[in-house]
Design an enzyme around this catalytic site. Structure first.
Site, short mmCIF file in Angstrom:
data_model
loop_
_atom_site.label_atom_id
_atom_site.label_comp_id
_atom_site.label_asym_id
_atom_site.label_seq_id
_atom_site.Cartn_x
_atom_site.Cartn_y
_atom_site.Cartn_z
N ASP A 243 -5.53 -43.30 27.13
CA ASP A 243 -5.73 -44.34 28.12
C ASP A 243 -4.89 -45.52 27.65
O ASP A 243 -4.51 -45.60 26.47
CB ASP A 243 -7.22 -44.72 28.24
CG ASP A 243 -7.48 -45.52 29.53
OD1 ASP A 243 -6.50 -45.99 30.15
OD2 ASP A 243 -8.65 -45.69 29.91
C1 BGC Z 1 -7.78 -47.50 32.78
C2 BGC Z 1 -7.19 -46.19 33.25
C3 BGC Z 1 -5.88 -46.46 33.93
C4 BGC Z 1 -4.95 -47.15 32.95
C5 BGC Z 1 -3.58 -47.49 33.52
C6 BGC Z 1 -6.80 -48.31 31.94
O1 BGC Z 1 -7.29 -49.59 31.71
O2 BGC Z 1 -8.93 -47.25 32.02
O3 BGC Z 1 -8.08 -45.56 34.14
O4 BGC Z 1 -5.33 -45.26 34.40
O5 BGC Z 1 -5.55 -48.39 32.57
O6 BGC Z 1 -3.66 -48.48 34.46
#
Ligand code: BGC
Length: 802
Positions: A243
């Protein structure tokens, strides 16, 4: 044969490319190039991989600089905003899930996005999780089947998906550092099971590992999670991406099989990894394996339809509307008040009728191509606001609504959770609707006995007024075409066929996880008793149960036949209008040594039937459906009741029995006498420790032992330098975004604050591009090693290009 050859060709190509790369280049490849792309290496033929957020639409942003962020604050390309995860869950419809996956893939292909980041399938453990609107259900089987359909359909279009957030990431509070403390049975049966089904059946190109720890180990470092379970047990062959900012320790992450660290821009621990290979503490083959999986994905990007067809955004909008219709849940419909007659006089109350609540805040925020409100769909209907945008109301607004309602035959109120209450980055404080909405509903219901409430929320809310209104239609957060969809449902142009994918408790205190939810280290004390598995087993009354939902027609269940593990039943539409029924199959295990919930969902099918039409519906169970986790999947012998129904609380419930014999070995249980056997009151720590097999020890971040994994928020209490940084960040944000209450209460402010001061300081390196030695030096100072710290800071200042 053709596919086999293609796969073989790709593997040969990958090995060929890998052999041409130096160790340094292979390491470089495992970090992103910028916010959304991987590093291309043209000289050896590795293209970049472009990623964009999902999961209910495409959030394509600029790849770097001002325009890129992971919180949905900066703008993105217009895209269709489909119904959010809560709605897909409520559809109980694999056709809807797969069509949504396919429709997003169409837009991804047209916008040259290789991988879109979805679906998000964390279990709805507790109604307050800020991101519940993105997730499907409290049940892993329903979750897994819907996710598999979505993924398979998107991947079939040549688009890559990213199944997230792996795993046990069911709260937002302290999301970058929290520890989900869970017994293995609950992990296997509840928190991993949906991922298992989605990986095995959907075959996503990538899996995104979550921010949190599981039982003390960060997901990105977790060998057991990524290598043993995901790859070896489930056969996952794709790439694992962190993530955004979830990388904890690059060396451990290589060893765990965590391939790509995103976002790019920094190279946290790249030098340390290089040195570790030199010292022999990290195998080069671990880095090779990660690099190879990234190359494989990059090469796969080449097979995307080259000239992707232009997207018909009008048609996509219409699709979004039909999906929203198929996802809505008719919770209550006393005296068959709905559907309405075209000639009925109405009052339309509540500002959500004009300014729809249709999606949640954060990384999934879509810039919709168009937006339909309920008031647009009902021109000329007398309307009033009822409450302010923040959810408060006043006597003037209430009086206006009461007047209007008193003059109409039916009052329709649009109510729900305001945007600021439901967002990525933080959890809800309680399960209530805003006071203003509750007051409005009570007042209007008094003025007009024929009141309908249309609810917009990403998860369950308390509805203390439920018995005072006649009908309640739950739209979830239905995407950009939700207004027209609600209109069609109100008038019976579409027949509601959604069913609740999560239980709606009467009050928050009834949730089994009410006492433990949202701590920094969260003990999942309720174990497998999540959602209906708890409420039906513990006989706790709820407002509406899992699987509940009404229709404008009626259904009859007959001729339940069981033959081995095959079950057949006839469903007939006995009403006057076409409709869809969700046939649900639950297992009720015999009592034995191991504790077990009263009901476990093992099958579901949505059946569309014309008036009078009947259909034979078939289910096949497998031995694994009967198994529980006890150091492996084990099946208990005895008489299992199989329940086929239109919802456990519906009038249609038929049962049969299956005799399970001769499965070995039997589960042992061994825990008799503790909470899991009696379910009296709330789970207690002693029972949980018994289940875990050891006492719980809180992971304390103490003075003198701070590391890159601690946040400014944690360290400021005993470090002046960290307190200064913390205050500096807060002041900077306030200056940049504004100091008034509205700004400070906004999702954007709260998310940005949490992403900076609550996240491990390593993220200042990983996502903030700040030099690793500079942060390392500050940590040393916080740990009372000022000389060592200063020397690192000087070292960082001397580095070129800073
Ligand atoms: C979120 C993800 C997301 C990623 C990219 C993170 O903060 O938890 O779900 O895909 O950011 O934006």
């Amino acid at each position: 044969m053709a596919t086999k050859n293609k796969t073989m060709n790709i593997s040969t190509e990958v090995s060929g490319i890998l052999a041409k790369l130096t160790l340094k280049e292979k390491i470089a490849l495992t970090y992103g190039a910028n916010f959304w792309q991987t590093i291309p290496m043209e000289k050896v033929g590795i293209p970049t991989v472009m990623m964009s957020d999902g999961p209910h639409g495409l959030r394509k942003q600029n790849t770097a600089g001002e325009g890129a962020d992971m919180l949905g604050v900066q703008p993105s390309q217009p895209a269709t905003c489909f119904p959010t995860g809560v709605c897909i869950g409520n559809s109980w419809d694999v056709e809807v899930a797969s069509s949504v996956g396919e429709a997003i893939a169409r837009e991804a292909n047209a916008q040259e996005v290789d991988v879109f980041l979805g679906p998000g399938i964390n279990i709805k453990r507790n109604p307050l999780c800020g991101r519940n609107f993105e997730y499907y259900s409290e049940d892993p089987y329903l979750t897994g089947k819907l996710a598999a359909a979505y993924i398979a359909a998107a991947e079939a279009q040549g688009s890559g998906t990213s199944l997230k957030h792996f795993a046990a990431n069911s709260q937002e509070h302290r999301r970058f550092v929290s520890d989900s403390v869970i017994d293995e049975r609950a992990l296997r049966e509840i928190y991993l099971r949906g991922f298992e089904i989605a990986v095995k059946e959907g075959k996503p190109s990538t899996v995104m590992c979550a921010y949190n720890k599981i039982n003390g180990t960060y997901c990105s470092d977790n060998q057991w999670l990524l290598n043993d379970v995901l790859r070896k047990e489930w056969g996952f062959e794709g790439m694992v991406v962190t993530d955004w900012g979830a990388l904890n320790d690059r060396i451990k992450a290589y060893q765990a099989g965590c391939d790509l660290s995103m976002p790019g821009g920094g190279a946290y621990m790249a030098t340390a990894a290089l040195a570790a290979v030199g010292k022999g503490t990290l195998k080069e083959s671990d880095i090779d394996a990660c690099a190879a999986r990234i190359i494989k994905l990059a090469l796969k990007g080449k097979i995307r339809p080259p000239q992707a067809a232009a997207v018909d955004y009008d048609a996509q909008h219409e699709l979004a509307r039909t999906f929203a219709e198929r996802c809505a849940v008719l919770l209550q419909n006393n005296d068959s008040l709905l559907p309405l007659n075209e000639s009925t006089s109405l009052a339309l109350i509540g500002s959500m009728a004009t300014k729809p609540r249709y999606q949640g805040a954060g990384s999934s925020l879509i810039n919709p191509t168009r937006l339909s409100s309920l008031s647009d769909a009902m021109p000329g209907v007398p309307a009033c606001k009822g409450y302010h945008e923040d959810g408060s109301t006043g006597d003037d607004l209430i009086n206006e609504a009461v007047q209007l309602a008193g003059k109409a035959e039916v009052a329709v109120i649009c109510a729900g959770l305001p945007a600021a209450l439901e967002s990525e980055g933080y959890d809800r404080c309680d399960m209530k609707l805003p006071e203003g909405h509750n007051r409005l509903i009570e007042a209007v219901a008094k003025a007009n006995p024929n009141t309908v409430v249309i609810l917009y929320a990403g998860s369950a809310v308390e509805t203390p007024w439920a018995e005072k209104v006649k009908a309640i239609l739950y739209m979830g957060l239905p995407g950009q075409a939700g207004g027209k969809a609600a209109h069609n449902l109100l008038y019976g142009k579409a027949n509601p066929s959604g069913r609740l994918a999560e239980t709606w408790p009467l009050r928050y205190e009834d949730c089994p996880s009410a006492a433990t939810f949202g701590q920094r280290d969260t003990l999942y004390m309720e174990s497998i008793f999540v959602g209906y598995r708890y409420y039906t087993s513990a006989q706790v009354a709820v407002r509406w149960g899992f699987g509940h939902g009404l229709s404008y027609t009626s259904f009859k269940y007959t001729d339940l036949v069981i033959d081995g593990l095959n079950i057949d039943i006839t469903i007939q539409n006995t009403g006057a209008v076409p409709g869809a029924e969700v046939v649900q199959l639950y297992l009720q295990a015999p009592s034995g040594k191991a504790f077990r919930p009263l009901h476990e969902l093992k099958g579901f099918q949505k059946v569309h039937l014309q008036p009078g039409e009947s259909r034979r519906v078939h289910f096949t169970l497998s031995a694994k459906d009967f198994a529980i986790w006890e150091n492996g999947w084990v099946v208990m012998n005895g008489s299992y009741t199989l329940i086929v129904c239109g919802g456990l609380d519906s009038g249609n419930v038929l049962t049969t029995v299956y005799e399970m014999k001769d499965e070995q070995p039997e589960p042992q249980g061994e825990l008799e006498g503790n909470w899991y056997y009696c379910l009296k009151g709330k789970p207690d720590q002693a029972s949980f420790e018994h289940l875990m097999g050891k006492p719980y020890q809180a992971s304390q971040s103490t003075k003198g032992q701070y590391s890159f994994s601690n946040s400014l928020e944690e360290m400021r209490k005993d470090s002046r330098v960290m307190a200064m940084m913390y205050n500096g960040v807060k002041q900077h944000l306030t200056k940049a975004l504004g100091s008034d209450n509205a700004v400070q209460d906004s999702p954007a402010f709260k998310m940005i604050l949490a992403a900076t001061v609550e996240s491990p300081v390593r993220n200042l390196v990983v996502s903030g591009g700040i030099d690793e030695d500079l942060i390392g030096g500050l940590i040393d100072i916080a740990n009372r090693h000022p000389l060592q710290g200063l020397s690192k800071i000087l070292q960082s200042k001397r580095k070129p290009n800073r």
